[in-house]
Design an enzyme around this catalytic site. Sequence first.
Site, PDB file in Angstrom:
ATOM      1  N   HIS A 118       2.026  -5.601  -0.069  1.00 18.54           N
ATOM      2  CA  HIS A 118       1.922  -6.450  -1.262  1.00 18.54           C
ATOM      3  C   HIS A 118       2.631  -7.786  -1.032  1.00 18.54           C
ATOM      4  CE1 HIS A 118       0.094  -3.402  -3.688  1.00 18.54           C
ATOM      5  NE2 HIS A 118       1.145  -2.603  -3.709  1.00 18.54           N
TER       6      HIS A 118
ATOM      7  N   HIS B 158       4.539   0.029   2.335  1.00 20.59           N
ATOM      8  CA  HIS B 158       3.591  -0.198   1.238  1.00 20.59           C
ATOM      9  C   HIS B 158       3.894  -1.506   0.516  1.00 20.59           C
ATOM     10  CE1 HIS B 158       0.951   1.036  -2.159  1.00 20.59           C
ATOM     11  NE2 HIS B 158       1.830   0.352  -2.879  1.00 20.59           N
ATOM     12  N   GLU B 159       5.155  -1.677   0.132  1.00 22.02           N
ATOM     13  CA  GLU B 159       5.530  -2.892  -0.600  1.00 22.02           C
ATOM     14  C   GLU B 159       5.452  -4.137   0.281  1.00 22.02           C
ATOM     15  OE1 GLU B 159       5.656  -2.722  -3.669  1.00 22.02           O
ATOM     16  OE2 GLU B 159       5.838  -0.552  -3.877  1.00 22.02           O
TER      17      GLU B 159
END
Length: 351
Positions: A21, A17-18
């Site tokens: 980003h 997920h990170e």
Amino acid sequence: MGTITFLLVLSFLVFFHELGHFLAARYFGVKVNVFSIGFGKQIYSKVWRGTRWQIALIPLGGYVQMKGQDDTKPGLYEDGTDSYNNKKPWQRIIILFAGPFANFVLAAILYFVIALAGANSLSPTVGTVQENSPALKAGIKPGDQIIRINNTEIKTWEQIGETIISTEGALNFYIKRDGQFISKVINPHVSDAQNMFRENIKKRMIGISPAPKVVTIYHDPVSAISFAWDKTIESSKMIFLGVQKLIQGIIPSSEIGGVITIGKVISDASESSIIALLAITALISVNLGVLNLLPIPALDGGHIMFNLYEIIARRKPSDRVFMYLTIAGWVILGSLMLLGIYNDINRLFLG
């Protein structure tokens, strides 16, 4: 061992997920100061290419800290073209959306692997036949294996229900019984039933239930792509609907699970098989993607809403409003986490 598996799976999902980003931020030239798996005191860190990569003490999440972006300081402004706050709203939206999107991509990859390794499903074998049902009247018996319905080849039990619901009129069932192939014409009737959210609905049924028999379906790379796409979309819709039903009060709040429930599900899956573990990991990944898109200020979805507001109103929300809404978002998230833990403890003691 189950706890270790849970932490590894959760850390893997958070990392992916990170990473979404991070990659989007770097694509737009935003400097990322910290990439953290976990919160709180750092256990390990290493600086590489201007970013401090770290593992923190509390492994229940993670974050990327970008230059010019800090939820605790909404008025933060840092000069430079590498600052998040200097990027256009649509660029910030892409950076925010990239995290949940990475979770959807990860789920699709896992479902693709499952399809190639062999996806387990209920066999299209009849277990029981209801009294006075269309199936009984047509002569369907327990142990019959449904091979085809009209022109649709049947490989799993799930396909039987989908085909009955999606067609009209009488259906030609081709079954295998004691090594022989038999054709039966069945006219489904509309009957009372319940969906996965325990809502009363009407649907076409023939009155059969599956035998406790599992079949493994192996896919070639092309059909595996279709399988992965369908499963990811299906899982996303299910979770979106689940959130909607929860808000409407159709699903009781007692159904909300916390980290203990997630840990138990992952642990049980790991003890079952690697395919089961991959499947539950994919489902949790979709769950993270969907929940992070909810318009709650502390989540990616909330920040996306702020940027959409800036595009429409041509100005940013005031620092005061931003701070109040962010605090409200954290209160909502904290309350949901506590409710999940409370429900987990109740399940442990009440069975």
